[in-house]
Motif scaffolding. Structure first.
Motif, PDB file in Angstrom:
ATOM      1  N   LEU A  22       0.831  -1.200   0.000  1.00  0.00           N
ATOM      2  CA  LEU A  22       0.000   0.000   0.000  1.00  0.00           C
ATOM      3  C   LEU A  22       0.868   1.254   0.000  1.00  0.00           C
ATOM      4  CD1 LEU A  22      -2.705  -0.992   2.639  1.00  0.00           C
ATOM      5  CD2 LEU A  22      -2.976  -0.942   0.162  1.00  0.00           C
ATOM      6  N   THR A  23       0.493   2.233  -0.807  1.00  0.00           N
ATOM      7  CA  THR A  23       1.205   3.515  -0.822  1.00  0.00           C
ATOM      8  C   THR A  23       0.613   4.438   0.235  1.00  0.00           C
ATOM      9  OG1 THR A  23      -0.287   4.543  -2.425  1.00  0.00           O
ATOM     10  CG2 THR A  23       1.557   3.254  -3.311  1.00  0.00           C
ATOM     11  N   GLU A  24       1.284   5.577   0.447  1.00  0.00           N
ATOM     12  CA  GLU A  24       0.768   6.556   1.417  1.00  0.00           C
ATOM     13  C   GLU A  24      -0.642   6.984   1.052  1.00  0.00           C
ATOM     14  OE1 GLU A  24       3.563   9.718   3.066  1.00  0.00           O
ATOM     15  OE2 GLU A  24       4.637   9.066   1.265  1.00  0.00           O
ATOM     16  N   TRP A  25      -0.850   7.254  -0.229  1.00  0.00           N
ATOM     17  CA  TRP A  25      -2.183   7.660  -0.696  1.00  0.00           C
ATOM     18  C   TRP A  25      -3.222   6.605  -0.340  1.00  0.00           C
ATOM     19  CZ3 TRP A  25      -3.986  11.940  -3.685  1.00  0.00           C
ATOM     20  CH2 TRP A  25      -5.297  11.811  -4.147  1.00  0.00           C
ATOM     21  N   GLN A  26      -2.919   5.347  -0.633  1.00  0.00           N
ATOM     22  CA  GLN A  26      -3.880   4.268  -0.399  1.00  0.00           C
ATOM     23  C   GLN A  26      -4.140   4.049   1.086  1.00  0.00           C
ATOM     24  OE1 GLN A  26      -1.564   1.473  -2.711  1.00  0.00           O
ATOM     25  NE2 GLN A  26      -3.185   1.312  -4.263  1.00  0.00           N
ATOM     26  N   ILE A  27      -3.075   4.176   1.887  1.00  0.00           N
ATOM     27  CA  ILE A  27      -3.245   3.984   3.334  1.00  0.00           C
ATOM     28  C   ILE A  27      -4.144   5.069   3.913  1.00  0.00           C
ATOM     29  CG2 ILE A  27      -2.037   4.114   5.550  1.00  0.00           C
ATOM     30  CD1 ILE A  27       0.327   2.694   4.187  1.00  0.00           C
ATOM     31  N   TYR A  28      -3.881   6.319   3.551  1.00  0.00           N
ATOM     32  CA  TYR A  28      -4.688   7.410   4.106  1.00  0.00           C
ATOM     33  C   TYR A  28      -6.096   7.406   3.539  1.00  0.00           C
ATOM     34  CZ  TYR A  28      -1.319   9.604   7.133  1.00  0.00           C
ATOM     35  OH  TYR A  28      -0.470   9.863   8.181  1.00  0.00           O
ATOM     36  N   LYS A  29      -6.239   6.984   2.305  1.00  0.00           N
ATOM     37  CA  LYS A  29      -7.586   6.867   1.754  1.00  0.00           C
ATOM     38  C   LYS A  29      -8.367   5.808   2.523  1.00  0.00           C
ATOM     39  CE  LYS A  29     -10.266   6.161  -2.465  1.00  0.00           C
ATOM     40  NZ  LYS A  29     -11.251   5.300  -1.781  1.00  0.00           N
ATOM     41  N   LEU A  30      -7.689   4.713   2.851  1.00  0.00           N
ATOM     42  CA  LEU A  30      -8.332   3.648   3.618  1.00  0.00           C
ATOM     43  C   LEU A  30      -8.720   4.142   5.014  1.00  0.00           C
ATOM     44  CD1 LEU A  30      -9.228   0.710   3.758  1.00  0.00           C
ATOM     45  CD2 LEU A  30      -6.900   0.087   4.431  1.00  0.00           C
ATOM     46  N   ILE A  31      -7.810   4.910   5.641  1.00  0.00           N
ATOM     47  CA  ILE A  31      -8.098   5.455   6.973  1.00  0.00           C
ATOM     48  C   ILE A  31      -9.313   6.378   6.921  1.00  0.00           C
ATOM     49  CG2 ILE A  31      -7.254   7.038   8.753  1.00  0.00           C
ATOM     50  CD1 ILE A  31      -4.459   5.900   8.270  1.00  0.00           C
ATOM     51  N   VAL A  32      -9.318   7.287   5.951  1.00  0.00           N
ATOM     52  CA  VAL A  32     -10.444   8.224   5.843  1.00  0.00           C
ATOM     53  C   VAL A  32     -11.727   7.476   5.498  1.00  0.00           C
ATOM     54  CG1 VAL A  32     -11.370  10.186   4.545  1.00  0.00           C
ATOM     55  CG2 VAL A  32      -8.980  10.194   5.257  1.00  0.00           C
ATOM     56  N   ASP A  33     -11.633   6.487   4.624  1.00  0.00           N
ATOM     57  CA  ASP A  33     -12.823   5.693   4.277  1.00  0.00           C
ATOM     58  C   ASP A  33     -13.413   5.016   5.501  1.00  0.00           C
ATOM     59  OD1 ASP A  33     -12.575   6.414   1.653  1.00  0.00           O
ATOM     60  OD2 ASP A  33     -11.698   4.512   0.974  1.00  0.00           O
ATOM     61  N   ARG A  34     -12.547   4.464   6.341  1.00  0.00           N
ATOM     62  CA  ARG A  34     -13.035   3.773   7.550  1.00  0.00           C
ATOM     63  C   ARG A  34     -13.673   4.766   8.522  1.00  0.00           C
ATOM     64  NH1 ARG A  34     -10.670  -1.426   8.023  1.00  0.00           N
ATOM     65  NH2 ARG A  34     -10.479  -2.167   5.875  1.00  0.00           N
ATOM     66  N   LEU A  35     -13.070   5.951   8.620  1.00  0.00           N
ATOM     67  CA  LEU A  35     -13.643   6.962   9.502  1.00  0.00           C
ATOM     68  C   LEU A  35     -14.978   7.466   8.953  1.00  0.00           C
ATOM     69  CD1 LEU A  35     -10.410   8.965  10.415  1.00  0.00           C
ATOM     70  CD2 LEU A  35     -11.641   7.322  11.836  1.00  0.00           C
ATOM     71  N   MET A  36     -15.067   7.578   7.647  1.00  0.00           N
ATOM     72  CA  MET A  36     -16.338   7.959   7.023  1.00  0.00           C
ATOM     73  C   MET A  36     -17.414   6.888   7.288  1.00  0.00           C
ATOM     74  SD  MET A  36     -15.915  10.909   5.381  1.00  0.00           S
ATOM     75  CE  MET A  36     -14.847  11.342   6.763  1.00  0.00           C
ATOM     76  N   LEU A  37     -16.977   5.623   7.303  1.00  0.00           N
ATOM     77  CA  LEU A  37     -17.914   4.534   7.577  1.00  0.00           C
ATOM     78  C   LEU A  37     -18.452   4.637   8.999  1.00  0.00           C
ATOM     79  CD1 LEU A  37     -19.295   1.940   6.635  1.00  0.00           C
ATOM     80  CD2 LEU A  37     -17.256   0.657   7.352  1.00  0.00           C
ATOM     81  N   ARG A  38     -17.579   5.005   9.942  1.00  0.00           N
ATOM     82  CA  ARG A  38     -18.031   5.205  11.331  1.00  0.00           C
ATOM     83  C   ARG A  38     -19.077   6.319  11.391  1.00  0.00           C
ATOM     84  NH1 ARG A  38     -13.268   4.871  15.829  1.00  0.00           N
ATOM     85  NH2 ARG A  38     -12.498   2.782  15.343  1.00  0.00           N
TER      86      ARG A  38
END
Length: 447
Positions: A22-38
């Motif tokens: 995973l690249t930095e972009w993908q990791i942070y996108k995943l983090i933000v996506d998970r927070l958006m899911l919450r």
């Protein structure tokens, strides 16, 4: 705590995708996506894309130095902009209720935390990297859509790193959109997008210089077209570009904190531009046009300005040069005089203003001061003491020239005194900076 939980989730997902890939972009996108899911689980009434868009704009607002934290007014501005279509259909009472509902919802987002900044309470992102990723994501999306961002904001190293690590399809779309919009000049803040993409362009085949020319020149290997563009905080030095020669067309541009160090910029055009803290150190500027430009706190140390056009330079301009190894800041007429003395074309200035930059001027001025102050002065003192010590032969030659020009005479015991007309000329020179033609011709003959 939520970041630790997300790390555990990433580890649990290793069977699906190895985290190391995973690249930095993908990791942070995943983090933000998970927070958006919450947030969606907590408040399903607000669509995830609306929340993300609002948070991206909030991140952009908080990237400006003058906004330390988001208060209710900041949220209200974003809400009224993002939801104006739906709010327009409501009655005044319903509209106020909906605005409050959206405010309570957005401020409770998992990406935000409450803070006290400068005595004022508000909300900020729980980590700067989340804010920077959302701004980078917003910028990339806006550019691809051909929509400029009106707000000015700093581009940070993490933002550049995020864009450089974007997946290939996003990276390619960004570069293509930057190139297309650069040619059209139809959106604002193109310079910000270029600055944002520096690391990405540097990673392209052929390096930064080749990718930069592909984006910002009208033909392969041609001049970089920065006309009307605002550039800030960019390294375009010879080391960064891995080349010595560069042709830039930057008429009516604004360059701030840009390094052009070590480049041969011959025949480049900076006319009518605003140059703020631009480094021209060790540059060749022959044939360049700076006509009607504003030069503010630029560095021209060890640069060659002979043959450059500085006519109409703003009177408030100032820059730094090296004189005998020391950094000296020149401003106003003194700055124009330095340019003229070193071979640039400038507006006319008095001879004194120009020739004060002659390397032997201090010797000439000190000799004239001593002769003007005293009725009789010793030749030995005038030619071998003080400033004259650095070049006694030059001091003796100047004294001989003054005598031949009938400004001084030599009386008994090798004492120097002024003639009647000579005293008037030296007084104007020393006290009023009005250089006699006799001294001017002497200095011009010894450049």
């Amino acid at each position: 705590s939520y970041l630790l939980e997300l790390i555990e989730e990433l580890r649990d997902a290793s069977a699906e995708q190895e985290p190391s890939t995973l690249t930095e972009w993908q990791i942070y996108k995943l983090i933000v996506d998970r927070l958006m899911l919450r947030d969606l689980q907590r408040s399903p009434a607000l669509a995830p894309e609306d929340r993300r868009d609002s948070l991206q704009k909030l991140a952009l607002t908080l990237s400006r130095k003058e906004v330390a934290a988001a208060n209710e007014e900041v949220f209200a501005e974003i809400i009224n902009d993002n939801f104006k279509a739906s709010l327009r259909r409501l009655s005044p009472e319903e509209k106020r209720a909906k605005q409050d509902e959206l405010f309570q919802d957005l401020r409770s987002s998992a990406t935000l935390t409450r803070t006290e900044a400068g005595g004022r309470s508000g909300w900020i992102f729980s980590h700067n990297s989340l804010r920077e990723f959302l701004v980078a994501e917003l910028c990339v999306g806006a550019l691809v859509k051909g929509a400029g961002l009106d707000a000015a904001f700093p581009i940070t190293s993490p933002m550049r790193s995020f864009v450089a690590s974007a997946p290939p399809e996003i990276a390619k779309g960004f570069i293509n959109a930057l190139q297309g919009n650069w040619a059209k000049r139809q959106i604002s803040n193109l310079g910000l997008y270029l600055s944002l993409g520096v690391d990405l362009l540097s990673a392209q085949e052929g390096g930064f210089a080749k990718a930069l020319h592909k984006v910002a020149s009208k033909q392969a290997g041609g001049a970089l077209d920065f006309e009307g563009i605002a550039l800030k905080d960019m390294d375009l030095s010879a080391v960064s570009l891995d080349r010595k020669k560069l042709l830039i067309h930057a008429k009516d541009s604004s360059l701030m904190e840009v390094s052009l160090k070590g480049l041969d910029l011959a025949s480049s055009d900076f006319s009518a531009s605003v140059l703020d803290r631009v480094s021209f150190t060790d540059c060749q500027l022959g044939g360049c046009s700076f006509a009607s430009a504003i030069v503010f706190e630029c560095d021209l140390s060890n640069s060659s300005v002979a043959g450059a056009d500085f006519t109409g330079l703003d009177a408030a301009s100032n820059f730094m040069v090296k004189v005998s190894g020391d950094a000296v800041v020149l401003a106003g007429p003194a700055a124009i005089g330095w340019l003229r003395f070193n071979g640039a074309t400038t507006d006319a200035v008095p001879a004194y203003v120009e020739l004060q930059h002659h390397p032997k001027f201090a010797i000439v001025l000190k000799i004239c001061e001593n002769i003007s102050d005293q009725k009789n002065s010793q030749i030995r003192g005038l030619t071998q003491r003080g400033s004259a010590q650095s070049d006694t032969a030059f001091a003796k030659e100047f004294l001989t020239h003054l005598r031949n020009s009938e400004i001084i005479t030599i009386v008994r015991n090798e004492l120097v005194t002024t003639t009647s007309e000579g005293r008037k000329k030296l007084t104007r020179f020393v006290d009023h900076k009005d250089m006699p033609t006799e001294i001017e011709s002497f200095l011009r003959g010894r450049v």
